[in-house]
Design a protein around this motif. Structure first.
Motif, PDB file in Angstrom:
ATOM      1  N   GLY A   7      20.456  17.643  54.699  1.00 38.49           N
ATOM      2  CA  GLY A   7      21.046  18.121  55.946  1.00 38.49           C
ATOM      3  C   GLY A   7      19.987  18.914  56.673  1.00 38.49           C
ATOM      4  O   GLY A   7      19.039  19.421  56.053  1.00 38.49           O
ATOM      5  N   HIS A   8      20.126  19.029  57.969  1.00 43.77           N
ATOM      6  CA  HIS A   8      19.074  19.588  58.813  1.00 43.77           C
ATOM      7  C   HIS A   8      19.766  20.559  59.768  1.00 43.77           C
ATOM      8  O   HIS A   8      20.626  20.146  60.545  1.00 43.77           O
ATOM      9  CB  HIS A   8      18.453  18.399  59.570  1.00 43.77           C
ATOM     10  CG  HIS A   8      17.290  18.736  60.426  1.00 43.77           C
ATOM     11  ND1 HIS A   8      16.831  17.870  61.387  1.00 43.77           N
ATOM     12  CD2 HIS A   8      16.492  19.822  60.482  1.00 43.77           C
ATOM     13  CE1 HIS A   8      15.788  18.409  61.984  1.00 43.77           C
ATOM     14  NE2 HIS A   8      15.569  19.586  61.468  1.00 43.77           N
ATOM     15  N   ILE A   9      19.409  21.871  59.639  1.00 45.52           N
ATOM     16  CA  ILE A   9      20.183  22.870  60.368  1.00 45.52           C
ATOM     17  C   ILE A   9      19.291  23.936  60.983  1.00 45.52           C
ATOM     18  O   ILE A   9      18.197  24.221  60.509  1.00 45.52           O
ATOM     19  CB  ILE A   9      21.202  23.584  59.436  1.00 45.52           C
ATOM     20  CG1 ILE A   9      20.468  24.217  58.236  1.00 45.52           C
ATOM     21  CG2 ILE A   9      22.254  22.607  58.960  1.00 45.52           C
ATOM     22  CD1 ILE A   9      21.346  25.137  57.400  1.00 45.52           C
ATOM     23  N   PRO A  69      20.567   8.161  61.959  1.00 43.97           N
ATOM     24  CA  PRO A  69      22.020   8.137  62.148  1.00 43.97           C
ATOM     25  C   PRO A  69      22.734   8.036  60.805  1.00 43.97           C
ATOM     26  O   PRO A  69      22.207   7.460  59.860  1.00 43.97           O
ATOM     27  CB  PRO A  69      22.257   6.869  62.971  1.00 43.97           C
ATOM     28  CG  PRO A  69      20.936   6.532  63.583  1.00 43.97           C
ATOM     29  CD  PRO A  69      19.896   7.025  62.626  1.00 43.97           C
ATOM     30  N   ALA A  70      23.928   8.603  60.749  1.00 47.14           N
ATOM     31  CA  ALA A  70      24.665   8.684  59.487  1.00 47.14           C
ATOM     32  C   ALA A  70      25.022   7.320  58.927  1.00 47.14           C
ATOM     33  O   ALA A  70      25.259   7.194  57.726  1.00 47.14           O
ATOM     34  CB  ALA A  70      25.933   9.515  59.687  1.00 47.14           C
ATOM     35  N   THR A 122      21.089  15.716  68.115  1.00 49.98           N
ATOM     36  CA  THR A 122      22.197  16.356  67.403  1.00 49.98           C
ATOM     37  C   THR A 122      23.411  15.429  67.375  1.00 49.98           C
ATOM     38  O   THR A 122      24.138  15.350  66.386  1.00 49.98           O
ATOM     39  CB  THR A 122      22.584  17.670  68.106  1.00 49.98           C
ATOM     40  OG1 THR A 122      21.410  18.451  68.268  1.00 49.98           O
ATOM     41  CG2 THR A 122      23.591  18.460  67.303  1.00 49.98           C
ATOM     42  N   ASP A 123      23.578  14.706  68.470  1.00 44.88           N
ATOM     43  CA  ASP A 123      24.704  13.798  68.578  1.00 44.88           C
ATOM     44  C   ASP A 123      24.534  12.577  67.661  1.00 44.88           C
ATOM     45  O   ASP A 123      25.495  12.081  67.095  1.00 44.88           O
ATOM     46  CB  ASP A 123      24.821  13.367  70.054  1.00 44.88           C
ATOM     47  CG  ASP A 123      25.926  12.369  70.265  1.00 44.88           C
ATOM     48  OD1 ASP A 123      27.015  12.574  69.695  1.00 44.88           O
ATOM     49  OD2 ASP A 123      25.706  11.375  70.982  1.00 44.88           O
ATOM     50  N   PRO A 182      13.842  11.996  71.913  1.00 46.72           N
ATOM     51  CA  PRO A 182      15.078  12.317  72.612  1.00 46.72           C
ATOM     52  C   PRO A 182      15.302  13.830  72.679  1.00 46.72           C
ATOM     53  O   PRO A 182      14.681  14.600  71.952  1.00 46.72           O
ATOM     54  CB  PRO A 182      16.167  11.660  71.770  1.00 46.72           C
ATOM     55  CG  PRO A 182      15.553  11.291  70.486  1.00 46.72           C
ATOM     56  CD  PRO A 182      14.081  11.280  70.655  1.00 46.72           C
ATOM     57  N   SER A 183      16.224  14.215  73.530  1.00 48.54           N
ATOM     58  CA  SER A 183      16.535  15.633  73.672  1.00 48.54           C
ATOM     59  C   SER A 183      17.216  16.145  72.411  1.00 48.54           C
ATOM     60  O   SER A 183      17.787  15.381  71.632  1.00 48.54           O
ATOM     61  CB  SER A 183      17.469  15.837  74.859  1.00 48.54           C
ATOM     62  OG  SER A 183      18.724  15.246  74.569  1.00 48.54           O
ATOM     63  N   LEU A 184      17.172  17.451  72.227  1.00 45.40           N
ATOM     64  CA  LEU A 184      17.856  18.087  71.103  1.00 45.40           C
ATOM     65  C   LEU A 184      19.336  17.711  71.111  1.00 45.40           C
ATOM     66  O   LEU A 184      19.922  17.455  70.057  1.00 45.40           O
ATOM     67  CB  LEU A 184      17.663  19.598  71.216  1.00 45.40           C
ATOM     68  CG  LEU A 184      18.046  20.490  70.042  1.00 45.40           C
ATOM     69  CD1 LEU A 184      17.234  21.762  70.075  1.00 45.40           C
ATOM     70  CD2 LEU A 184      19.521  20.827  70.062  1.00 45.40           C
ATOM     71  N   GLU A 185      19.917  17.653  72.303  1.00 45.01           N
ATOM     72  CA  GLU A 185      21.342  17.331  72.403  1.00 45.01           C
ATOM     73  C   GLU A 185      21.620  15.902  71.913  1.00 45.01           C
ATOM     74  O   GLU A 185      22.560  15.661  71.156  1.00 45.01           O
ATOM     75  CB  GLU A 185      21.825  17.496  73.850  1.00 45.01           C
ATOM     76  CG  GLU A 185      21.976  18.945  74.295  1.00 45.01           C
ATOM     77  CD  GLU A 185      20.645  19.684  74.544  1.00 45.01           C
ATOM     78  OE1 GLU A 185      19.574  19.031  74.577  1.00 45.01           O
ATOM     79  OE2 GLU A 185      20.679  20.920  74.705  1.00 45.01           O
TER      80      GLU A 185
END
Lengths: 203, 361
Positions: free
Chosen positions: B237-239, B205-206, B272-273, B266-269
């Motif tokens: 960063g991860h893209i 987490p940021a 990403t969150d 966890p899920s990709l969603e």
């Protein structure tokens, strides 16, 4: 003061949660506390993800904050019984209970007053408090009250449980009241020169 | 501001085909990735350093030297160089050599490494990780700045009348970044020396990034190198990008789901969150990357992770093309806008050389 109950009961309703609530109410009867309950069942997936990712999801992070910022804890786990469907564990605290304390930073509970409690099928397993829970919290440098509370199925219909609850609650309330004020959350930086000096060869 | 690619150098089976690249394939792929980064106008390529399978880059300066010979502008760097288990004398020599061969297009990032057995394999103890980072870097710092070094420490044979050769190019030591995810001692170390601080800013987490960067900036000012805003910050960063956001998600999910480090979680969603990962369009990557500034302040270097988890080289090169054509030009423009005039660029050999000439005149 803030009292947090950690319950690892899995069934709904759960006798583990019931014991946690009784203990919290008894502590509340002997001192002025705000009670918050952390149900590990709701956090099971985030706890597992913490193991795979190394950081807590939002609900788990909030629960860890609640536990580590509490003035005292009541921790309750299912103990041994032979009915898997009831969330019983094998010869110890449940894996979920242990997993929650595995994702908390090891120093975060140092000095924390803790009341340990467990439920189980029969009183034959009551020493789980002494051979499993007490060493776990000793490792975490928490201060565990002398009386642990174990409730076998039969205890819910017998005399004696309320007396043990009151005694343990009194001990926890006493420890919470006597605990020194918490340190500020200021991150500690050791100035670099001190770090470097500690490595210099003597003489 | 500098933009680039950092690679872990993992050899991972492609989960969609079951094909595992050979070590040779992967090493050559890393070179191709670096050259593509130069071709599309990125500024930096940084390789990891690992000493256990399934990773190939055990010998970073060999790889970077080869890339340096084939690229003209690209800055060659590391993410990270193990300051704990490498002999600082060998780091001093290797990177000075690289600096000469690459005409100064070299910097490096110090890291500790988190693979337990690597420490004993190199005769060290992981419990001394921070102390090794502190002592070894203190020696490295001197080796590049003093022609003759007498030295005694806790972890290494003493040195009497030692000169590390070749001397740094033009007498200018390579710029150093210090990378750490959550050890305040390392942010403190970077601040003390006025070096750069890099947070990998991926998989976490940021708020981890925010806390460490704030500490570094505060301490950078404390040690008198400038204002907190002038401290030298790099972020990862991860893209994963496609023109259409659903296509990006569909294509990346099988890699995400079983990826080393974060897979089977966890899920990709959710990921990403909760972390700086962006899977979507170039516009979405631009938006999320620009938002890094909100918690890290104006910063100097942005490195992207694009080549892990078994993604085929062709896909990775497409990612870098999109970065060069669509993402980085916008990021350069947008980051420049509103950037305060006294926030410096990342130091380069040329800028450090110029600064040295000013101070010695």
């Amino acid at each position: 003061m803030k009292l947090v109950v950690v319950s690892a009961g899995l069934s709904v309703p759960s006798s583990t949660r019931l014991l946690g609530d009784r203990l919290a109410a008894a502590v509340g009867g002997q001192s002025d506390v705000d009670v918050e309950v952390v149900e590990l069942r709701d956090l099971a997936v985030e706890i597992a993800h913490h193991f795979t990712n190394g950081f807590p999801g939002r609900k788990l992070a909030a629960a860890i904050d609640a536990v580590t910022s509490a003035d005292g804890l009541v921790v309750v786990t299912p103990g041994s019984c032979r009915r898997r469907a009831n969330g019983c564990s094998s010869a110890s605290y449940s894996g979920l209970f242990k997993s929650f304390f595995d994702v908390i930073e090891p120093e975060a509970l140092a000095g924390m007053p803790v009341l340990i409690a467990a439920t189980g099928g029969t009183a034959r397993h009551s020493l789980v408090l002494e051979h499993a829970l007490r060493p776990l919290f000793a490792y975490l440098r928490a201060v565990v009250v002398p009386t642990g509370v174990y409730a076998a199925s039969e205890d819910w219909g017998a005399e004696g449980l309320d007396g043990r609850i009151e005694r343990a609650a009194g001990e926890l309330a006493g420890l919470m009241a006597g605990r020194p004020a918490k340190k500020g959350a200021e991150p500690e930086v050791v100035p670099f020169e001190e770090q470097l000096a500690a490595l210099r060869p003597a003489g | 501001m500098q933009f680039g690619i950092f690679s872990v150098g993992d050899v991972t089976p492609d989960p969609t085909t079951g094909r595992t690249p050979t070590e040779r394939d992967r090493i050559k792929a890393m070179v191709a990735i670096a050259l593509k980064a130069e071709e599309v106008g990125l500024d930096v390529f940084a390789t990891g350093e690992h000493h256990n399978p399934p990773f190939v880059p055990s010998s970073p300066t060999t790889m970077l030297g080869y890339i340096a010979a084939r690229a003209e502008r690209l800055i060659l760097s590391t993410a990270t160089t193990l300051i704990t288990t490498n002999d600082p004398v060998k780091i001093a020599e290797d990177f000075a050599m690289l600096q000469h061969l690459a005409d100064g297009r070299v910097d490096l990032m110090m890291g500790r490494g988190n693979t337990g057995p690597v420490y004993p394999w190199f005769g060290q103890d992981i419990r001394q990780g921070i102390n090794l980072a502190i002592e070894n870097y203190a020696l490295l710092h001197r080796l590049w700045r003093e022609d003759v070094v007498n030295w005694e420490g806790k972890f290494r044979t003493p040195l009497q009348s030692f000169t590390s050769t070749p001397r740094p190019l033009d007498g200018v030591p390579p710029f150093v970044w210090h990378g750490s995810i959550r050890s305040p001692e390392i942010a403190e170390q970077a601040a003390y020396y006025g070096d750069g601080f890099f947070h990998n800013n991926i998989f976490w987490p940021a708020d981890h990034t925010k806390r460490m960067v704030e500490l570094y900036r505060t301490r950078y000012a404390h040690y008198g190198h400038g204002t907190p805003e002038q401290a030298i910050v790099g972020l990862g960063g991860h893209i994963f990008m496609r023109r259409n956001s659903q296509d990006a998600v569909r294509e990346f999910r099988p890699y995400f789901d079983v990826a080393p480090v974060y897979g089977h979680g966890p899920s990709l969603e959710d990921f990403t969150d909760q972390t700086p990962l962006t899977v979507g369009t170039p516009e979405q990557v631009i938006e999320k990357t620009l938002a890094f500034r909100e918690y890290a302040g104006d910063y100097q270097r942005q490195l992207f992770l694009v080549d892990h988890a078994g993604l085929p080289l062709k896909t990775v090169l497409e990612q870098i093309d999109m970065l060069g054509e669509e993402v980085v030009p916008v990021l350069r423009r947008e980051f420049a806008a509103g950037r305060s005039a006294d926030v410096p660029e990342a130091p380069t050999h040329a800028s450090l050389k110029a600064a040295q000439e000013v101070t010695t005149v």
